[in-house]
Scaffold this motif. Structure first.
Motif, mmCIF file in Angstrom:
data_model
loop_
_atom_site.group_PDB
_atom_site.id
_atom_site.type_symbol
_atom_site.label_atom_id
_atom_site.label_comp_id
_atom_site.label_asym_id
_atom_site.label_seq_id
_atom_site.Cartn_x
_atom_site.Cartn_y
_atom_site.Cartn_z
ATOM 1 N N VAL A 57 15.952 64.026 116.090
ATOM 2 C CA VAL A 57 16.657 63.201 117.076
ATOM 3 C C VAL A 57 15.887 63.157 118.390
ATOM 4 C CG1 VAL A 57 18.780 62.971 118.427
ATOM 5 C CG2 VAL A 57 18.901 63.594 116.011
ATOM 6 N N TRP B 290 18.915 60.215 123.215
ATOM 7 C CA TRP B 290 19.754 60.003 122.026
ATOM 8 C C TRP B 290 21.182 59.616 122.408
ATOM 9 C CZ3 TRP B 290 24.117 62.946 120.921
ATOM 10 C CH2 TRP B 290 24.294 64.102 121.713
ATOM 11 N N VAL C 114 19.830 59.179 115.924
ATOM 12 C CA VAL C 114 20.742 60.064 115.182
ATOM 13 C C VAL C 114 20.810 59.682 113.707
ATOM 14 C CG1 VAL C 114 22.148 60.662 117.181
ATOM 15 C CG2 VAL C 114 22.739 58.649 115.817
#
Length: 453
Positions: free
Chosen positions: A16, A24, A32
């Motif tokens: 991520v 993110w 994700v």
């Protein structure tokens, strides 16, 4: 001034949070979804549409547990945790592309050269010669402990081990099978000629390997070799082995000093200055107008995590930066982490580092309209004596899409970026020469006379 085409890799990781920590959390970021195969195949197709030379996939073993002496922030901000194996992605992405190269990071400190050589030969076959290996030796004590070692080997000893690992690998890739060992004659029931498959016998300090390479010769034999290392020992290693080297500097003038040092080291090692292709890491925020780009930058700052950035940095230098006051100069004893980074940042304060990591990263950031971005990229190429860039993701895949739609056409219009792929392997695309390593590379010493060109 040189007018060569700019080389371009997308810089990513099977996780991520890679470089720009905190991003993110942006609603447009898709990182994700990294456990999804479609995430990677769609990215590969996007990059091939943009004529990127490669997707360079970073990796670590171990976790960032130096900052605050634990993984609380690492886990909550997903600072390269969880992180999955980069090699497992390549076959799927190769299956939906024809030209895009794949540079995979693998830490040789925790690999055995015999099975590892087979894995990369397999990928070189399946990609039809589009695989590269980013050679790393690791810098995390957490990784050493996780594989049962008491501590990380000292910096220069890791390179000693790497030299021997490469020598064993070269013997397998270049020396075990002659080019004409594979016959595939059904009538004679002769698939391969045993007389042309050679047993290697390596007895060294770190490795003892006796056996035949398990894979027949792949298109490149030895994968395209990537490496990053700016310490004196790292430069010595790059001069002998690397074909693509990653270097960072705060200005084009300082970059030129580093690239000239690298190229001269290659010459001193019996190679040529242009046997190295040198890349720098860069981040780009681009929009049709400068005003829109600056607005985009300001909006991104709301999601970035400077603290997560310096938590990552703490492990890079092997020092818990949380233990220092905001304006206390950072000093360190000898660590076994990234030597060149530790020296470069000695005396900085945590406040200064937080300011530098405003976007969750210390990478150079270019913000502007397509013309402004192209101007700065070309300036780095021409004044810094580099060949290309590792373009980070800020938002994935939006950062790459913006670059492809806005910057690539501008560079093409100026004659500084290709308008079509050339045929051939990743090595041939990067060097405009042959698919395999030139005879002046040290790997060539292991080739049977019949394989030399």
């Amino acid at each position: 001034m040189s007018q060569q085409h700019i080389l371009l890799n997308a810089f990513n990781m099977n996780c991520v949070g890679h470089i720009h920590h905190g991003m993110w959390t942006h609603p447009q970021d898709k990182s994700v979804d990294f456990n999804s195969l479609a995430y990677w195949t769609e990215l590969a197709q996007l990059l091939e549409r943009g004529l990127f030379d490669g997707l360079f996939i970073a990796d670590i073993l171990g976790v960032y547990d130096v900052y605050q002496q634990g993984i609380n922030l690492t886990a909550s901000e997903s600072i390269q945790l969880p992180v999955n194996d980069p090699l497992m992605l390549v076959s799927a992405m190769a299956g939906v592309t024809q030209h895009l190269g794949f540079g995979v990071t693998a830490n040789l400190s925790y690999e055995a050269p015999y099975p590892f050589a087979r894995r990369l030969s397999t990928l070189d076959h399946l990609t039809e010669g589009r695989i590269g290996w980013n050679i790393v030796t690791g810098y995390l004590d957490s990784a050493a402990r996780a594989v049962g070692q008491r501590e990380l080997l000292a910096h220069d000893r890791r390179y000693d081990q790497a030299d021997e690992f490469l020598d064993v690998s070269y013997q397998l890739w270049e020396g075990s099978w002659q080019d004409d060992a594979l016959v595939v004659d059904r009538q004679r029931r002769l698939y391969a000629d045993a007389q042309k498959i050679h047993h290697i016998n390596h007895q060294g300090e770190f490795y003892q390997v006796q056996g035949y390479h398990l894979s027949s010769p792949s298109p490149q034999r030895t994968p395209l070799l990537f490496q990053a290392g700016s310490s004196p020992r790292g430069i010595q290693f790059a001069a002998r082995h690397a074909e693509c080297s990653f270097v960072n500097a705060s200005s084009p003038a300082l970059m030129r000093q580093q690239t000239q040092r690298l190229r001269q080291a290659a010459v001193d090692a019996g190679r040529r200055a242009d046997d190295l292709r040198i890349f720098m890491g860069v981040s780009v925020i681009v929009a049709p107008s400068e005003r829109e780009a600056q607005e985009k930058h300001r909006s991104y700052l709301e999601y970035a995590s400077p603290e997560a950035g310096i938590a990552h940095f703490s492990s890079s230098i092997g020092l818990d930066l949380a233990a220092f006051g905001l304006d206390e100069p950072i000093t360190s004893d000898d660590t076994r982490a990234i030597e060149s980074v530790s020296k470069a940042y000695s005396g900085w304060t945590r406040r200064r580092l937080l300011e530098q990591h405003a976007m969750g990263s210390r990478y150079p950031l270019i913000v502007g309209n397509p013309s402004q971005v192209a101007d700065q990229l070309i300036h780095w190429i021409d004044e810094g004596d580099i060949d290309g860039f590792n373009l980070t993701r800020i938002l994935n895949p939006q950062s790459y899409r913006d670059f492809i739609d806005l910057v690539v056409p501008e560079l093409q219009q100026r004659g500084r970026f290709k308008t079509a792929y050339q045929p051939g392997s990743l090595r041939k695309k990067i060097f405009q020469q042959q698919d395999r390593l030139p005879d002046r590379h040290p790997a060539a010493q292991w080739r049977p006379a019949a394989n030399r060109r």
